[in-house]
Design a protein around this motif. Structure first.
Motif, PDB file in Angstrom:
ATOM      1  N   THR A  13       0.820  -1.206   0.000  1.00 37.42           N
ATOM      2  CA  THR A  13       0.000   0.000   0.000  1.00 37.42           C
ATOM      3  C   THR A  13       0.857   1.261   0.000  1.00 37.42           C
ATOM      4  O   THR A  13       0.376   2.347  -0.259  1.00 37.42           O
ATOM      5  N   LYS A  14       2.144   1.093   0.351  1.00 39.18           N
ATOM      6  CA  LYS A  14       3.033   2.257   0.396  1.00 39.18           C
ATOM      7  C   LYS A  14       4.180   2.081  -0.606  1.00 39.18           C
ATOM      8  O   LYS A  14       4.942   1.132  -0.514  1.00 39.18           O
ATOM      9  N   ALA A  15       4.254   3.005  -1.536  1.00 33.35           N
ATOM     10  CA  ALA A  15       5.330   2.919  -2.527  1.00 33.35           C
ATOM     11  C   ALA A  15       6.105   4.232  -2.568  1.00 33.35           C
ATOM     12  O   ALA A  15       5.543   5.298  -2.324  1.00 33.35           O
ATOM     13  N   ALA A  16       7.384   4.141  -2.830  1.00 29.65           N
ATOM     14  CA  ALA A  16       8.192   5.333  -3.084  1.00 29.65           C
ATOM     15  C   ALA A  16       8.562   5.314  -4.556  1.00 29.65           C
ATOM     16  O   ALA A  16       8.897   4.256  -5.101  1.00 29.65           O
ATOM     17  N   VAL A  17       8.447   6.450  -5.205  1.00 28.14           N
ATOM     18  CA  VAL A  17       8.738   6.514  -6.636  1.00 28.14           C
ATOM     19  C   VAL A  17       9.949   7.408  -6.872  1.00 28.14           C
ATOM     20  O   VAL A  17      10.058   8.492  -6.298  1.00 28.14           O
ATOM     21  N   ILE A  18      10.870   6.918  -7.682  1.00 30.42           N
ATOM     22  CA  ILE A  18      12.080   7.680  -8.002  1.00 30.42           C
ATOM     23  C   ILE A  18      12.259   7.640  -9.517  1.00 30.42           C
ATOM     24  O   ILE A  18      12.011   6.602 -10.134  1.00 30.42           O
ATOM     25  N   HIS A  19      12.661   8.745 -10.101  1.00 31.58           N
ATOM     26  CA  HIS A  19      12.968   8.703 -11.531  1.00 31.58           C
ATOM     27  C   HIS A  19      14.133   9.625 -11.829  1.00 31.58           C
ATOM     28  O   HIS A  19      14.560  10.406 -10.969  1.00 31.58           O
ATOM     29  N   ASP A  20      14.641   9.526 -13.065  1.00 39.14           N
ATOM     30  CA  ASP A  20      15.875  10.252 -13.395  1.00 39.14           C
ATOM     31  C   ASP A  20      15.603  11.563 -14.126  1.00 39.14           C
ATOM     32  O   ASP A  20      16.508  12.134 -14.709  1.00 39.14           O
ATOM     33  N   LYS A  21      14.351  12.016 -14.118  1.00 41.00           N
ATOM     34  CA  LYS A  21      13.992  13.306 -14.740  1.00 41.00           C
ATOM     35  C   LYS A  21      14.319  13.323 -16.229  1.00 41.00           C
ATOM     36  O   LYS A  21      14.678  14.351 -16.791  1.00 41.00           O
ATOM     37  N   GLN A  22      14.235  12.153 -16.854  1.00 43.07           N
ATOM     38  CA  GLN A  22      14.389  12.072 -18.303  1.00 43.07           C
ATOM     39  C   GLN A  22      13.043  11.642 -18.873  1.00 43.07           C
ATOM     40  O   GLN A  22      12.172  11.184 -18.137  1.00 43.07           O
ATOM     41  N   VAL A  23      12.894  11.774 -20.193  1.00 39.64           N
ATOM     42  CA  VAL A  23      11.594  11.481 -20.797  1.00 39.64           C
ATOM     43  C   VAL A  23      11.122  10.090 -20.416  1.00 39.64           C
ATOM     44  O   VAL A  23      10.004   9.898 -19.941  1.00 39.64           O
ATOM     45  N   PHE A  24      11.995   9.112 -20.570  1.00 38.78           N
ATOM     46  CA  PHE A  24      11.585   7.731 -20.322  1.00 38.78           C
ATOM     47  C   PHE A  24      11.342   7.480 -18.837  1.00 38.78           C
ATOM     48  O   PHE A  24      10.272   7.025 -18.432  1.00 38.78           O
ATOM     49  N   GLY A  25      12.344   7.804 -18.022  1.00 40.38           N
ATOM     50  CA  GLY A  25      12.246   7.518 -16.594  1.00 40.38           C
ATOM     51  C   GLY A  25      11.056   8.205 -15.945  1.00 40.38           C
ATOM     52  O   GLY A  25      10.279   7.593 -15.216  1.00 40.38           O
ATOM     53  N   GLN A  26      10.895   9.489 -16.247  1.00 39.47           N
ATOM     54  CA  GLN A  26       9.788  10.225 -15.672  1.00 39.47           C
ATOM     55  C   GLN A  26       8.463   9.709 -16.228  1.00 39.47           C
ATOM     56  O   GLN A  26       7.470   9.621 -15.507  1.00 39.47           O
ATOM     57  N   ILE A  62      19.883  27.167 -14.940  1.00 36.91           N
ATOM     58  CA  ILE A  62      18.811  27.465 -15.892  1.00 36.91           C
ATOM     59  C   ILE A  62      18.306  26.168 -16.540  1.00 36.91           C
ATOM     60  O   ILE A  62      17.096  25.930 -16.650  1.00 36.91           O
ATOM     61  N   ARG A  63      19.235  25.297 -16.931  1.00 33.34           N
ATOM     62  CA  ARG A  63      18.820  24.049 -17.577  1.00 33.34           C
ATOM     63  C   ARG A  63      18.009  23.179 -16.613  1.00 33.34           C
ATOM     64  O   ARG A  63      16.966  22.635 -16.978  1.00 33.34           O
ATOM     65  N   VAL A  64      18.495  23.063 -15.377  1.00 37.85           N
ATOM     66  CA  VAL A  64      17.790  22.218 -14.404  1.00 37.85           C
ATOM     67  C   VAL A  64      16.419  22.806 -14.091  1.00 37.85           C
ATOM     68  O   VAL A  64      15.434  22.075 -13.964  1.00 37.85           O
ATOM     69  N   LEU A  65      16.341  24.136 -13.995  1.00 36.14           N
ATOM     70  CA  LEU A  65      15.041  24.765 -13.752  1.00 36.14           C
ATOM     71  C   LEU A  65      14.067  24.435 -14.874  1.00 36.14           C
ATOM     72  O   LEU A  65      12.912  24.084 -14.624  1.00 36.14           O
ATOM     73  N   ILE A  66      14.537  24.545 -16.114  1.00 36.28           N
ATOM     74  CA  ILE A  66      13.667  24.246 -17.256  1.00 36.28           C
ATOM     75  C   ILE A  66      13.242  22.776 -17.201  1.00 36.28           C
ATOM     76  O   ILE A  66      12.080  22.434 -17.415  1.00 36.28           O
ATOM     77  N   ASN A  67      14.183  21.911 -16.844  1.00 43.99           N
ATOM     78  CA  ASN A  67      13.896  20.476 -16.800  1.00 43.99           C
ATOM     79  C   ASN A  67      12.904  20.149 -15.683  1.00 43.99           C
ATOM     80  O   ASN A  67      12.127  19.206 -15.790  1.00 43.99           O
ATOM     81  N   ASN A  68      12.940  20.934 -14.604  1.00 43.08           N
ATOM     82  CA  ASN A  68      12.098  20.620 -13.449  1.00 43.08           C
ATOM     83  C   ASN A  68      10.732  21.284 -13.476  1.00 43.08           C
ATOM     84  O   ASN A  68       9.810  20.814 -12.812  1.00 43.08           O
ATOM     85  N   ALA A  69      10.622  22.400 -14.208  1.00 43.33           N
ATOM     86  CA  ALA A  69       9.349  23.135 -14.188  1.00 43.33           C
ATOM     87  C   ALA A  69       8.364  22.521 -15.176  1.00 43.33           C
ATOM     88  O   ALA A  69       7.971  23.135 -16.162  1.00 43.33           O
ATOM     89  N   ASP A  70       7.959  21.289 -14.881  1.00 44.59           N
ATOM     90  CA  ASP A  70       7.134  20.533 -15.823  1.00 44.59           C
ATOM     91  C   ASP A  70       5.858  21.251 -16.243  1.00 44.59           C
ATOM     92  O   ASP A  70       5.458  21.203 -17.392  1.00 44.59           O
ATOM     93  N   THR A  71       5.212  21.916 -15.270  1.00 42.68           N
ATOM     94  CA  THR A  71       3.907  22.492 -15.580  1.00 42.68           C
ATOM     95  C   THR A  71       4.009  23.587 -16.636  1.00 42.68           C
ATOM     96  O   THR A  71       3.089  23.779 -17.419  1.00 42.68           O
ATOM     97  N   VAL A  72       5.116  24.293 -16.667  1.00 43.70           N
ATOM     98  CA  VAL A  72       5.274  25.363 -17.654  1.00 43.70           C
ATOM     99  C   VAL A  72       5.988  24.853 -18.905  1.00 43.70           C
ATOM    100  O   VAL A  72       5.520  25.044 -20.026  1.00 43.70           O
ATOM    101  N   THR A  73       7.113  24.201 -18.700  1.00 46.70           N
ATOM    102  CA  THR A  73       7.979  23.889 -19.843  1.00 46.70           C
ATOM    103  C   THR A  73       7.811  22.462 -20.365  1.00 46.70           C
ATOM    104  O   THR A  73       8.487  22.067 -21.301  1.00 46.70           O
ATOM    105  N   ASN A  74       6.946  21.694 -19.729  1.00 45.13           N
ATOM    106  CA  ASN A  74       6.767  20.286 -20.083  1.00 45.13           C
ATOM    107  C   ASN A  74       8.013  19.455 -19.749  1.00 45.13           C
ATOM    108  O   ASN A  74       8.175  18.350 -20.246  1.00 45.13           O
ATOM    109  N   GLY A  75       8.884  19.977 -18.925  1.00 50.42           N
ATOM    110  CA  GLY A  75      10.034  19.228 -18.408  1.00 50.42           C
ATOM    111  C   GLY A  75      10.887  18.597 -19.475  1.00 50.42           C
ATOM    112  O   GLY A  75      11.084  19.177 -20.544  1.00 50.42           O
ATOM    113  N   PRO A  76      11.395  17.393 -19.210  1.00 50.55           N
ATOM    114  CA  PRO A  76      12.321  16.766 -20.155  1.00 50.55           C
ATOM    115  C   PRO A  76      11.683  16.440 -21.501  1.00 50.55           C
ATOM    116  O   PRO A  76      12.394  16.249 -22.477  1.00 50.55           O
ATOM    117  N   ARG A  77      10.349  16.386 -21.545  1.00 52.46           N
ATOM    118  CA  ARG A  77       9.713  16.055 -22.822  1.00 52.46           C
ATOM    119  C   ARG A  77       9.800  17.201 -23.821  1.00 52.46           C
ATOM    120  O   ARG A  77       9.614  17.014 -25.010  1.00 52.46           O
TER     121      ARG A  77
END
Lengths: 374, 316, 341
Positions: free
Chosen positions: A163-176, C147-162
């Motif tokens: 019931t409890k999960a932690a989610v981690i990703h690499d902030k890339q298109v695929f991972g996220q 600046i790059r990390v901010l753009i990558n993280n601000a998903d709601t505005v910049t759509n993040g890494p996509r």
């Protein structure tokens, strides 16, 4: 398909003695991927998979009198370079089809270029948005993020009763992408995501994060990332004694997971993959051995997919009325092929008609099937 | 809670020890040549690969033989990569010693790219599993779990750093190095062998960095051709933070940067109530760096007294 | 340190005296210039790929001219220039795409982006006023990453890494600029205008202030130059040019994502101006051409490409530490040499 994967292993051994017939027509297939820089690992080993199949076909004398040449181009995972590669392949009339790009971002930048020159394109980027823009030249012989993130959520909630999960990703298109789907589905079932964290795609140290996770005591950890981060995370989890089920996407389906994480740390890690069970992982190991014999290095995380894409490209050219690009697109539209990972067909938009996903757990030296989407 | 804090402190110490060892190489080269030696991160990577080659060649068994082999390999890594460092200085930096300061920096960038690709082509782009130099035994300590590898890394790094400090302070060659980094022209006029000093620096710096690479690979269990890029950048940041040119500064900077990072990962989500996640860790670390430099423009241990002695008047 | 560096401060008229007397050199220069012009004219008749490569080169020429103001004229090492490129690209992307549902015309966005770029330049300029050399380098590098990390993280505005997709085409007075060849002309005109502005700036009183800061900051302050203002102006103007390049890049590629604005890009731009010749606009052209053409020529060598590129870079810099075109041989010198009979 167990047979097909085994037979490729046998054939790969024969490749060294190439017997190209004299009058074969050469068909050039372009392939782009990051071949240098930090992502070279994925691109090079993925391309090697394609090369392996092309060499096998050529060694047999080709298909319908056609042999295949792979033109490999490096895009450094940079969208700008990707547009140049796309244009270069487009301008070259000898190139009949393109495989790639590997990355979703590069793919998005070059989709319209490939589209304008009517190039049949087998893309690998998994961002679901790629196939929703009405391009008719585009085919994606790999499951998008929806399929890969969904099954693990179901498995975690229904089978593991977590019931409890932690989610981690690499902030890339695929991972996220896969992590977002996991979160959505897991919460949809009624589970709680206790924390959602992002790491850098270049990170190797997760100890600080793991220490924090320990205090949240999740039952399941979903990690949307690629190798070698998956192995590093598993290793560091074990070292700190964080007891939770680690679930990772397809990049982890490789003997490297256990090799790099250490056999102990890798035990029980759950990996999603699109290859149906092949009686433990003997054929996979055999594929890895043949790969190593051919290229002198270990098999990469996406080499098997490369091999499959090679199969699709060759079948499409063989099936097409001519080697014209438009005929190959037509052939791809109606293709039905039994590949090393099972039968493949495309939908109207170019996605896989059936995108089965299987969950495996590391068990000893191999992988054991624990769940499937069928 | 104390368990978590102690655990995090140990996490930071381990990362910091590795940063510090690499930062030393940057800082030493900078002290003498005023050069950001970008290839340093790749020599760090080369160290791990040389060690792997050593293990494959010697294929040591267990016990004492293994310990002996590990010691031999450590020495070999130091010598080989140190030699590569000297060779790089001779071919790529020496001809540029009297040109503008950007030139050698870019020459090092080119070499960095070449070295990475060369290793990638010969060894393959895959991460390779690396067996640890020390046996990893987990120890439970006040609610934290620390492995012997972590302790080994911190101890090994500290020993090497103290050794370096003593070498620079006490040995004859150390005196030469100090004279040259104080003022190259004056040292030359006084008859100090400048080339010798520079070669020494380019032997020790990369050698230490390479040992850092071996420690890194045995801690994380993995090595790959591109592993030097990010670590090199972090170590460089650490060297700047501590005050580039200062050995103490490099060590303190390495540990401090590691603490910033661990703090950023552990505390940012809690302090901002989840508004800023762990993905802001690097922004946090860089902001801390900028903050430090705002108050101490030459880093923590850099020479603050005269702005002029910090860098040559004209950069390029 | 060494090298002919005083040209920046010399009046345009006086350079003619030191122009090459040799008729052969002059003829060679004329032939070279003719060759350049012929190439520029011939580009549109080449394959689309060649035109696209030319577009890429011109975008980097623009970036190089921008960064050159800070690095070459003012002597401040900036390793985060890509931040301004990103500001421009994302300004256009967000104001002219389905991402936020905004579709403002190009001519409206352009000034917005340039002003935002200038503000970002000043934002970076303030904290680094006191810093020098490599301390400056690491802070600017950090700024670029932030600046790059901010753009990558601000998903709601910049759509993040996509990234931001389906960016609008440029539409100016009924003309649509969308094909690579359209961009070629647009870029050629833009580069010409910006190059002239940058050259005029170098020769202006502000440019002399920059040169003084480059040579000796404290002496410059001593003779009454407001170094704070001059430095901020350098950062702002260079950032505006970077942002302008970003706008055109976003409209050209019609997709932007954070991966296009990595540290590697910043380093590439620095390489362009150093290999070409620091502080010289002509050098920027040469550097961008060399550094963007080389990888294209080597593209067929797959993995070997980066090895060769790296080695060539090192060899080039060892052989010509002042860059391919030395600082002393600026546009004024070229013009003077051509004018003399």
């Amino acid at each position: 398909m167990k047979r097909s994967l085994l037979s490729l292993v046998g054939l790969a051994a024969l490749v060294s003695t190439s017997l190209t017939p004299v009058m074969a027509e050469e068909v050039t297939i372009g392939a782009e991927a990051p071949l240098s820089g930090p992502q070279a690992l994925f691109g090079v080993t993925w391309h090697n998979g394609i090369k392996m199949y092309f060499d096998e076909v050529n060694a047999k004398g080709g298909v319908n009198g056609k042999t295949f040449v792979l033109e490999q181009l490096d895009d450094k995972a940079d969208p700008r370079e990707g547009t140049l590669v796309a244009q270069k392949l487009c301008d070259d009339d000898n190139v009949k089809a393109a495989i790639g790009p590997f990355n979703s971002g590069v793919a998005q930048a070059s989709l319209s270029i490939y589209g304008e020159c009517g190039m049949p394109q087998l893309v690998f980027g998994s961002n679901p948005a790629l196939t929703t823009q009405g391009f008719t030249h585009l085919f994606r012989p790999v499951a998008n993020d929806f399929a890969q993130g969904g099954l693990p959520a179901k498995y975690a909630f229904e089978t593991l009763k977590a019931t409890k999960a932690a989610v981690i990703h690499d902030k890339q298109v695929f991972g996220q992408g896969v992590a977002t789907i996991f979160t959505r589905d897991f919460e949809g079932f009624g589970g709680t995501v206790v924390s959602s964290s992002a790491v850098n795609p270049t990170d190797v140290d997760f100890t600080a994060l793991i220490t924090q996770l320990k205090s949240q005591s999740p039952e399941v950890i979903y990690l949307g990332a690629v190798m070698p981060q998956l192995a590093l995370f598993a290793k560091q989890m074990k070292e700190q004694g964080l007891e939770a089920k680690l679930i990772v996407p397809d990049g982890g389906y490789t003997p490297d997971l256990a090799a790099q994480a250490g056999k102990d740390a890798a035990q029980g890690v759950v990996v999603s993959f699109q290859v149906p069970p092949m009686d433990a992982s003997e054929p996979l190991k055999a594929f890895a051995a043949a790969y190593k014999a051919k290229f002198g290095e270990d098999v990469g995380p996406y080499s098997v997919y490369g091999y499959v894409i090679g199969q699709i490209a060759v079948e499409a050219v063989a099936k097409a009325a001519s080697t014209e690009r438009e005929d190959i697109i037509e052939a791809l539209r109606t293709i039905k092929i039994d590949t090393a990972v099972g039968p493949i067909e495309f939908t109207e938009t170019g996605d896989l008609k059936v995108a089965p996903v299987f969950l495996y757990a590391v068990d000893g030296d191999g992988f054991k099937l624990v769940a499937s989407s069928e | 809670m104390t368990g978590i804090i102690i655990q995090q402190i140990f996490n930071a110490l381990t990362i910091g020890a590795i940063y510090a060892m690499i930062a030393l190489g940057y800082t030493m080269v900078y002290g003498v040549l005023r050069l950001i030696n970008f290839v340093h991160g790749d020599l760090f990577m080369l160290g791990a690969y040389v060690a792997l080659a050593g293990f494959v060649l010697l294929a040591p068994g267990g016990g004492l033989v293994w310990a002996l082999a590990a010691a031999l390999i450590a020495i070999a890594v130091f010598m080989v990569v140190g030699g590569v460092g000297v060779a790089i200085e001779r071919t790529a930096y020496k001809p540029l010693r009297n040109s503008n300061r950007l030139a050698p920096m870019l020459s090092s960038l080119g070499l960095s790219l070449a070295l990475q690709t060369a290793v990638q082509i010969t060894m393959g782009p895959q991460p390779i599993a690396f067996q640890s130099l020390f046996p990893a035994i987990p120890l439970d300590f006040l609610g934290a779990r620390i492995t012997t590898v972590q302790i080994g890394i911190v101890v090994a790094a500290l020993l090497l750093m103290v050794g370096l400090k003593l070498f620079i302070a006490r040995s004859r060659l150390g005196v030469v190095v100090r004279a040259v980094s104080e003022n190259r022209r004056t040292a030359q006029l006084l008859g100090v062998d400048v080339d010798k000093a520079i070669s020494t620096i380019f032997f020790i710096g990369p050698g230490l960095g390479a040992l850092g690479g071996v420690l890194f690979a045995s801690y994380y269990g993995v090595m790959m051709p591109t592993m030097g890029i990010i670590i090199g950048l972090k170590a460089f940041t650490a060297a700047i933070l501590g005050g580039i040119g200062s050995i103490t500064g490099a060590v303190v900077g390495g540990f401090l940067l590691a603490f910033f990072e661990v703090f950023g990962t552990a505390m940012l989500p809690i302090l901002t109530n989840g508004w800023l996640g762990t993905e802001y860790r690097d922004i946090f670390a860089f902001l801390m760096l900028i903050l430090v430099l705002l108050f101490r423009p030459a880093g923590l241990f850099g020479e603050q007294t005269s702005e002029e002695s910090m860098v040559m008047k004209r950069d390029f | 340190m060494a090298g002919p560096s005083t040209d920046g401060a010399r009046a345009p008229g006086s350079t003619a005296e030191s122009a090459p007397e040799n008729a052969m050199v002059r003829n060679a220069l004329r032939a070279g210039l003719l060759l350049v012009v012929i190439t520029l004219v011939l580009v549109p008749f080449q394959s689309t790929y060649a035109v696209r490569v030319a577009d890429s080169i011109l975008i980097y020429v623009l970036l190089g001219i921008g960064l050159n103001i800070v690095v070459g004229y003012t002597g401040l090492l900036d390793l985060g220039f890509v931040a301004f490129y990103a500001v421009g690209a994302y300004t256009y992307a967000l104001l002219a795409s389905p991402q936020l549902g905004l579709h403002l015309p190009f001519l409206v966005i352009l000034p917005i982006a340039v002003i935002l770029g200038g503000l970002a330049g000043i934002l970076l300029g303030f904290p680094v006023l006191r810093l020098r050399g490599d301390y400056l380098a690491i802070v600017t590098l950090g700024f670029g990453e932030i600046i790059r990390v901010l753009i990558n993280n601000a998903d709601t505005v910049t759509n993040g890494p996509r990234g931001v997709m389906r960016i609008d085409r440029i539409d100016v007075a009924g003309f649509t600029i969308s094909r690579p060849i359209d961009f070629y002309w647009l870029l050629l005109v833009t580069v010409a205008i910006v190059a002239v502005i940058a050259f005029r700036l170098e020769k202006s009183i502000l440019g002399k202030g920059w040169a003084a800061i480059r040579e000796d900051q404290d002496a410059a302050r001593g003779i009454g130059i407001d170094t704070t203002k001059a430095k901020l102006a350098a950062f702002a103007i260079s950032a505006m040019i970077g942002s302008l390049a970003g706008v055109i890049f976003a409209a050209f590629q019609r997709f932007v994502s954070p991966e296009s604005f990595s540290l590697q890009e910043s380093i590439l731009i620095v390489l362009i101006i150093v290999i070409g010749g620091v502080g010289n606009i002509l050098g920027v052209f040469v550097g961008a051409t060399v550094l963007l053409l080389l990888p294209e020529i080597l593209r067929d060598y797959a993995e070997l490409r980066m090895l060769l590129l790296g080695l060539l870079m090192a060899v080039l810099i060892v052989l010509r530490p002042q860059g391919l075109v030395p600082r002393s041989f600026g546009p004024d010198r070229l013009l003077a040499a051509l004018r003399r009979r």
